[in-house]
Design a protein around this motif. Sequence first.
Motif, PDB file in Angstrom:
ATOM      1  N   LEU A  57       0.814  -1.219   0.000  1.00 42.86           N
ATOM      2  CA  LEU A  57       0.000   0.000   0.000  1.00 42.86           C
ATOM      3  C   LEU A  57       0.846   1.267   0.000  1.00 42.86           C
ATOM      4  O   LEU A  57       0.318   2.370  -0.085  1.00 42.86           O
ATOM      5  N   GLU A  58       2.168   1.098   0.100  1.00 45.27           N
ATOM      6  CA  GLU A  58       3.106   2.219   0.111  1.00 45.27           C
ATOM      7  C   GLU A  58       2.815   3.191   1.245  1.00 45.27           C
ATOM      8  O   GLU A  58       2.818   4.410   1.072  1.00 45.27           O
ATOM      9  N   LEU A  59       2.564   2.649   2.410  1.00 44.44           N
ATOM     10  CA  LEU A  59       2.379   3.460   3.605  1.00 44.44           C
ATOM     11  C   LEU A  59       3.727   3.609   4.300  1.00 44.44           C
ATOM     12  O   LEU A  59       4.504   2.663   4.357  1.00 44.44           O
ATOM     13  N   THR A  60       3.993   4.775   4.817  1.00 44.08           N
ATOM     14  CA  THR A  60       5.204   5.015   5.573  1.00 44.08           C
ATOM     15  C   THR A  60       4.868   4.842   7.047  1.00 44.08           C
ATOM     16  O   THR A  60       3.885   5.398   7.527  1.00 44.08           O
ATOM     17  N   THR A  61       5.662   4.076   7.760  1.00 43.38           N
ATOM     18  CA  THR A  61       5.408   3.892   9.183  1.00 43.38           C
ATOM     19  C   THR A  61       6.470   4.620   9.990  1.00 43.38           C
ATOM     20  O   THR A  61       7.644   4.612   9.645  1.00 43.38           O
ATOM     21  N   LEU A  62       6.019   5.251  11.050  1.00 43.01           N
ATOM     22  CA  LEU A  62       6.939   5.885  11.981  1.00 43.01           C
ATOM     23  C   LEU A  62       7.355   4.850  13.005  1.00 43.01           C
ATOM     24  O   LEU A  62       6.532   4.074  13.477  1.00 43.01           O
ATOM     25  N   PRO A  63       8.613   4.838  13.391  1.00 45.61           N
ATOM     26  CA  PRO A  63       9.050   3.857  14.388  1.00 45.61           C
ATOM     27  C   PRO A  63       8.391   4.123  15.732  1.00 45.61           C
ATOM     28  O   PRO A  63       8.110   5.268  16.086  1.00 45.61           O
ATOM     29  N   HIS A  64       8.116   3.084  16.440  1.00 43.11           N
ATOM     30  CA  HIS A  64       7.472   3.174  17.742  1.00 43.11           C
ATOM     31  C   HIS A  64       8.296   2.364  18.722  1.00 43.11           C
ATOM     32  O   HIS A  64       8.557   1.189  18.477  1.00 43.11           O
ATOM     33  N   PRO A  65       8.718   2.964  19.830  1.00 44.55           N
ATOM     34  CA  PRO A  65       9.525   2.206  20.785  1.00 44.55           C
ATOM     35  C   PRO A  65       8.716   1.098  21.450  1.00 44.55           C
ATOM     36  O   PRO A  65       7.485   1.169  21.513  1.00 44.55           O
ATOM     37  N   ALA A  66       9.412   0.112  21.928  1.00 42.28           N
ATOM     38  CA  ALA A  66       8.738  -0.972  22.647  1.00 42.28           C
ATOM     39  C   ALA A  66       8.047  -0.408  23.879  1.00 42.28           C
ATOM     40  O   ALA A  66       8.433   0.632  24.408  1.00 42.28           O
ATOM     41  N   HIS A  67       7.006  -1.096  24.327  1.00 42.15           N
ATOM     42  CA  HIS A  67       6.289  -0.634  25.514  1.00 42.15           C
ATOM     43  C   HIS A  67       7.236  -0.597  26.705  1.00 42.15           C
ATOM     44  O   HIS A  67       8.010  -1.515  26.918  1.00 42.15           O
ATOM     45  N   SER A  68       7.151   0.460  27.442  1.00 45.40           N
ATOM     46  CA  SER A  68       8.062   0.651  28.559  1.00 45.40           C
ATOM     47  C   SER A  68       7.269   0.802  29.847  1.00 45.40           C
ATOM     48  O   SER A  68       6.229   1.454  29.853  1.00 45.40           O
ATOM     49  N   PRO A  69       7.748   0.230  30.927  1.00 45.86           N
ATOM     50  CA  PRO A  69       7.049   0.409  32.196  1.00 45.86           C
ATOM     51  C   PRO A  69       7.281   1.793  32.799  1.00 45.86           C
ATOM     52  O   PRO A  69       6.681   2.144  33.800  1.00 45.86           O
ATOM     53  N   ASP A  70       8.165   2.586  32.180  1.00 47.12           N
ATOM     54  CA  ASP A  70       8.444   3.919  32.692  1.00 47.12           C
ATOM     55  C   ASP A  70       7.222   4.819  32.536  1.00 47.12           C
ATOM     56  O   ASP A  70       6.387   4.612  31.656  1.00 47.12           O
ATOM     57  N   LEU A  71       7.177   5.822  33.352  1.00 49.28           N
ATOM     58  CA  LEU A  71       6.087   6.778  33.273  1.00 49.28           C
ATOM     59  C   LEU A  71       6.344   7.784  32.161  1.00 49.28           C
ATOM     60  O   LEU A  71       7.479   8.148  31.879  1.00 49.28           O
TER      61      LEU A  71
END
Length: 84
Positions: A57-71
Amino acid sequence: MEFLEQSQTLNSERYISPLRALKLRFRRVWRDNDSILQHDNARPHTSRQTQDAIRQLELTTLPHPAHSPDLAPYDYYLFPQLKK
């Protein structure tokens, strides 16, 4: 917006169909055709099927960090004692 029936789960196949509809919507709304998608790293979003569909589909994805327990920073506003 699509809703699942009760007791149904989201999988790659169910996730790809709204992506296709979203791409069509992008074409109608934005003339420059820049389609940027940000989603978390849940299993339906990172599966090989979904990644292939995103490339097709030629969509550009922004990177997303892994879920973090930090606030998150805004949590400090809600809980000022945590700053200490």
